[in-house]
Design an enzyme around this catalytic site. Sequence first.
Site, short mmCIF file in Angstrom:
data_model
loop_
_atom_site.label_atom_id
_atom_site.label_comp_id
_atom_site.label_asym_id
_atom_site.label_seq_id
_atom_site.Cartn_x
_atom_site.Cartn_y
_atom_site.Cartn_z
CE1 TYR A 1 -2.11 13.48 -5.64
CE2 TYR A 1 -1.81 11.01 -5.10
CZ TYR A 1 -2.46 12.30 -5.27
OH TYR A 1 -3.69 12.17 -4.61
CG ASP B 1 -1.99 1.01 1.00
OD1 ASP B 1 -2.61 1.04 0.04
OD2 ASP B 1 -2.36 1.85 2.03
CB SER B 2 2.56 2.94 -2.05
OG SER B 2 1.84 2.91 -3.32
P1 IMP Z 1 -1.30 2.02 -4.13
O1 IMP Z 1 -1.47 1.59 -2.78
O2 IMP Z 1 -0.10 1.62 -5.00
O3 IMP Z 1 -2.41 1.58 -5.21
O4 IMP Z 1 -1.32 3.80 -4.47
C1 IMP Z 1 -2.31 4.37 -3.88
C2 IMP Z 1 -2.19 5.85 -4.83
O5 IMP Z 1 -0.99 6.87 -4.17
C3 IMP Z 1 -2.53 5.87 -6.00
O6 IMP Z 1 -3.44 5.88 -6.60
C4 IMP Z 1 -1.68 7.23 -6.47
O7 IMP Z 1 -2.28 8.33 -6.10
C5 IMP Z 1 -0.57 7.44 -5.39
N1 IMP Z 1 0.92 6.58 -5.63
C6 IMP Z 1 1.37 5.37 -5.03
N2 IMP Z 1 2.55 5.23 -5.62
C7 IMP Z 1 2.64 6.24 -6.77
C8 IMP Z 1 3.50 6.34 -7.53
O8 IMP Z 1 4.60 5.78 -7.76
N3 IMP Z 1 3.50 7.52 -8.13
C9 IMP Z 1 2.69 8.44 -8.36
N4 IMP Z 1 1.47 8.20 -7.36
C10 IMP Z 1 1.44 6.98 -6.51
#
Ligand code: IMP
Length: 203
Positions: free
Chosen positions: A158, A73-74
């Site tokens: 982003y 998760d990020s």
């Molecule tokens: P996820 O948990 O990887 O699905 O990321 C959740 C949200 O964080 C994404 O929808 C983006 O808005 C933002 N995000 C996570 N990783 C990145 C990245 O590498 N570049 C840009 N936005 C990111």
Amino acid sequence: MTGATRVLVATTNPGKVRELAAILAGLPVELVGLGDLDGAPEVEETGATFMANALLKARAYAAWSGLAALADDSGLEVDALGGAPGVYSARYAGPGASDADNLAKLLGAIAAVPAAERTARFRCAAVLADPGGRTWEAEAAWEGRLLDAPRGDGGFGYDPVFVPDGWDRTSAEVDAATKNAASHRAMAFAALRPAVEAWAAGA
Ligand code: IMP
């Protein structure tokens, strides 16, 4: 790969499976995505932290599939916004918001913040869970600063406003391989690699 243990990656995005396969290359594991299995359930990200959400997903998919599962998760933390959007990064502009909506909201929120105070980081929590309920955790942050207008059309989310420390380009202005070698996800899964290796050796 002959003799490889299947490991489920908790994502429907084949690009993410390929990204992790590159990071875990050389280990006796064969990564499969949720799209490779029938009837994968949705797991709601109700945690208050990146790690809580990654744990939720990894545990749920390992229990459901009977395979070890990798989840992450990020999101983006902006210092001038007290760490927002954080775990709400994907839905910063509301439920179902697009990347463009979220980016526009972010640019509005930091419009009055001087360039020197526009420090931010992408953070990633990565988890390996086995079907027996054991978990291994790693977390990493990719530090940088935010521009006041987007640059570049690579990456996602982003990326067009994020300039990593030591770079003069945004993470949307480099090719995928360059970003994927440096990113928060790369660092978190590289840190998790020894756990995956040890688990695969004992599996
Ligand atoms: P996820 O948990 O990887 O699905 O990321 C959740 C949200 O964080 C994404 O929808 C983006 O808005 C933002 N995000 C996570 N990783 C990145 C990245 O590498 N570049 C840009 N936005 C990111």
